[in-house]
Design an enzyme around this catalytic site. Sequence first.
Site, short mmCIF file in Angstrom:
data_model
loop_
_atom_site.label_atom_id
_atom_site.label_comp_id
_atom_site.label_asym_id
_atom_site.label_seq_id
_atom_site.Cartn_x
_atom_site.Cartn_y
_atom_site.Cartn_z
N ARG A 186 0.84 -1.20 0.00
CA ARG A 186 0.00 0.00 0.00
C ARG A 186 0.87 1.25 0.00
O ARG A 186 0.56 2.24 -0.68
CB ARG A 186 -0.94 0.01 1.21
N CYS A 245 -0.80 6.54 8.86
CA CYS A 245 -1.11 5.23 8.27
C CYS A 245 -2.21 5.47 7.26
O CYS A 245 -2.13 6.41 6.47
CB CYS A 245 -1.51 4.24 9.37
#
Length: 287
Positions: A186, A245
Site C-alpha cells: 500500500r 497510516c
Amino acid sequence: MPYPLISAPALVDRLSGDDAECRTLLLDCSFDLADPGAGERSYQQGHLPGAHYLHLDHDLADHTPPADGRFRGRHPLPTREAFAATLGRLGVTPAMAVVAYDRQDAIFAARAWWMLRWLGHREVAVLDGGLPAWVAAGGALGQDVPRPQAAAPYPMAASLVPVVDAGSLQAALGRVRLIDARAAERFRGDAEPLDPVAGHIPGALNRPFKHNLDEHGRFLGPEALRAAFEPLLGGRAASEVVHQCGSGVTACHNLLAMEAAGLTGSVLYPGSWSEWCADPSRPVARG
C-alpha cells in the site's frame, strides 16, 4: 503500572490485588475493519472479566459530517469533549489505571491508549499480546457485561501527545521525518484496497506496524524496537517524527512501539493517507 505495555502475568497479579483506591479499568477494543460488528460479537462471547467494550467507529472515532464539509479521513477523531464524555459514562477518573487490549495485535488498543493520553490520562497501558496472551497466562474469560459506574465527563488535562493537521504537515514536508505504518504494497502504491488513490505522502518512510511484533503477537523488546526505529529517525529527535497510516489507527501502533523503546514525544497525523489523498491538490508519491 508498567508503561506503555503490561504483560499478561503482571495484569493477572495486578487485578488480583486491586482495591477501591487503585482500581484498574479494562477496555476491550477488538474490531475488524472488514466486519465492524465482529469485535463486539467476540466481546460478548468472552472477554477479560469486568472489561468494557469500546467500538472503533462509535467510540474511538466520530463520523459526524464536519460543519466545513471537509473529509477528515476514514476514522476521524472525536472531539476531546466527546471522548471525555465516553470515558465518563464508563466511570473513568484520573485516579484509575486503564488497560486496553484487543484480539488484533494491539491495533485498536493502541488507538485507545493514544486517545487516553490525548486527554491527559497518565495511568494507561496496552496488554502486550492482547486477549490470547491473557488466556495463555491462565487468565479467565467472562461474558457478563459490567454495569458502568457512570461519572462526570473525564476532567481533561493538557494533552500528553502532540497532533498535526494536514495543512501544517504539508507546510512542514521536508523538515519532519514522516513514518507510514501501512503494509509495504500500500505504501508503494502497488495496491490500495481502501482509499481512492494509491501511494504515499512524499518523503515518508515505511515501517509496517506488524514489524513491531514477535511471532507470538507480543511487542519486541525495547532494545530491538530502538534498533529498528533509530535508523528511520535519521538523527532527529523523536519529537520531530510524525506518524501516519491509512486512517490514524495503526500509526498509533508505531507510536506505542517508539514509547516502549524510550523514544518519546512523536506526533500523530490523525487523518493520515485517507484524508491526505482526498484532496487532489496535495502531492502524492509512489514506489
